[in-house]
Design an enzyme around this catalytic site. Structure first.
Site, short mmCIF file in Angstrom:
data_model
loop_
_atom_site.label_atom_id
_atom_site.label_comp_id
_atom_site.label_asym_id
_atom_site.label_seq_id
_atom_site.Cartn_x
_atom_site.Cartn_y
_atom_site.Cartn_z
N ILE A 3 61.42 58.72 30.29
CA ILE A 3 60.10 58.14 30.47
C ILE A 3 59.81 58.13 31.96
O ILE A 3 60.72 58.15 32.79
CB ILE A 3 59.97 56.72 29.86
CG1 ILE A 3 61.07 55.79 30.38
CG2 ILE A 3 59.99 56.77 28.36
CD1 ILE A 3 60.97 54.37 29.83
N ASP A 4 58.55 58.11 32.32
CA ASP A 4 58.15 58.22 33.71
C ASP A 4 58.64 57.04 34.54
O ASP A 4 58.88 55.95 34.02
CB ASP A 4 56.62 58.30 33.83
CG ASP A 4 56.03 59.48 33.09
OD1 ASP A 4 56.73 60.51 32.98
OD2 ASP A 4 54.88 59.39 32.64
#
Length: 306
Positions: free
Chosen positions: A138-139
Site C-alpha cells: 500500500i502507498d
C-alpha cells in the site's frame, strides 16, 4: 542474475520507440527501460536493439527483468501494530507515512526494516533482499492492513489468491464532493499515464482491467465518507478510480488538487479489512482494524462544518 523473462504482446501498432513500449507494457519508468536496453536485456525478434528503435507490426519483444540491486537492509526496532500472527504469516496495521520497503530516498525506517527486527530470519524470500515477506503493498501515505508471508509456501499461496481475485481488500476513504449514486462499480482499465510516467490513469493503452466497488457510508459537508472493495489490485487503483469519477480522495495531491488539506498529510485512505484463505489450513479469515486517529479527526472536522 536475471530472475524473470517477460514476452510482451506481439506489436500491433508500428512507429513507437522501443523504450516507450517496454516502459508502458511493464509499468516501469522510461529511465528503467532505457537502462535495460543499454544492458541488452531487451530483444526484438531475438536481437538486442537500441532505445530509439521504432517497433514494427509483428515484432516479438522479450525483456529479461534483472534482480533488484542487492541492498543491505538492516533490522530496526520500530514498533509494529500486529493484528494477527502465526508460523506462516502476519497482518500488520501500517501507519500513514511509512514506506513499505526500501527504495531510493527511503533506505531505512520502512516496514521491511521493522519486520526484520520483529521476525528475524522468518520471512519469505520470494521478494528478494529488498522486499522479504511482502505479498502486496500500500502507498506510503495510505494507512492500514498489510499481509506479510513468513515462508515461501505461504507467499505463493497468498499471491495466488490475489491473482485469482479471491483476496478480500476493503478500504475506507473520504472523497471530495458527493457521489451521484449511493453505491456503484467502477470498471475501467488502468495503465501508466501517457504523459506522466510517475502516475497511473484510466486508459486503454498498455493497461490492465481494474474493478472497484464503492458505497457511501456518510454524506459530509463537501465530501463523502465511502467504503471501497477492490476486485482487482492495480497500482493506485482507488485513487485513480475516484479521480476518474470526478471525486478524488481528499488530500490526494497527485490525482486531485495540488493544494494540501490542512491537518492531513497525503490522501485520506485506509485499508481497513483483509480477508483470505489461510495458506496452511484453508480456513477463511477476515481481519478488520480500527480507523486511525487522523481519519476520525478528518471525519469530525467535516461534521463540525455542517
Amino acid at each position: 542474475m536475471p530472475v524473470e523473462t517477460k514476452k510482451l504482446p506481439t506489436i500491433q501498432t508500428a512507429g513507437e520507440r522501443l523504450d516507450k513500449v517496454v516502459a508502458a507494457a511493464l509499468a516501469v519508468t522510461r529511465a528503467t527501460a532505457q537502462k535495460w536496453l543499454e544492458r541488452d536485456l531487451v530483444t526484438v525478434n531475438g536481437k538486442p536493439q537500441t532505445k530509439k528503435y521504432l517497433v514494427q507490426t509483428g515484432d516479438d519483444v522479450v525483456v529479461t527483468v534483472p534482480d533488484a540491486a542487492p541492498a543491505e537492509t538492516v533490522a530496526q526496532d520500530i514498533p509494529l501494530t500486529v493484528l494477527y500472527e502465526d508460523d506462516d504469516l502476519l497482518v500488520v496495521d501500517k501507519p500513514k507515512g511509512m514506506v513499505v520497503h526500501p527504495a531510493p530516498g527511503h533506505t531505512d525506517g520502512t516496514l521491511v526494516n521493522a519486520l526484520l527486527a520483529h521476525c528475524g530470519d522468518s520471512l519469505s524470500g520470494i521478494g528478494g533482499v529488498a522486499r522479504p515477506g511482502i505479498v502486496h503493498r500500500i502507498d506510503k501515505d495510505t494507512s492500514g492492513l498489510l499481509m506479510v508471508a513468513k515462508n515461501d509456501f505461504a507467499h505463493q499461496k497468498l499471491a495466488a489468491q490475489i491473482k485469482a481475485h479471491t483476496f478480500t481488500r476493503v478500504y475506507e476513504a473520504v472523497v471530495v464532493g458527493h457521489l451521484k449514486e449511493e453505491s456503484g462499480t467502477v470498471d475501467a482499465p488502468i495503465g501508466r499515464h501517457p504523459k506522466n510516467r510517475k502516475k497511473m490513469a484510466v486508459t486503454t493503452e498498455h493497461s490492465r482491467n481494474a474493478v472497484s466497488h464503492y458505497e457511501v457510508l456518510e454524506r459530509l459537508q463537501g465530501c463523502d465518507h465511502v467504503r471501497v472493495r477492490l476486485e482487482t489490485g492495480r497500482t493506485h487503483q482507488i485513487r485513480v478510480h475516484m479521480a476518474y469519477l470526478g471525486h478524488p480522495v481528499l488530500g490526494d495531491t497527485v490525482y486531485g488538487s495540488s493544494t494540501p488539506v490542512k491537518g492531513l498529510s497525503g490522501q485520506c485512505l485506509h485499508a481497513k479489512t483483509l480477508g483470505f484463505d489461510h495458506p496452511r489450513t484453508g480456513e477463511y479469515m477476515e481481519l478488520t482494524g480500527e480507523l486511525p486517529p487522523y481519519f476520525t479527526e478528518i471525519l469530525e472536522s467535516y461534521k463540525e462544518r455542517e
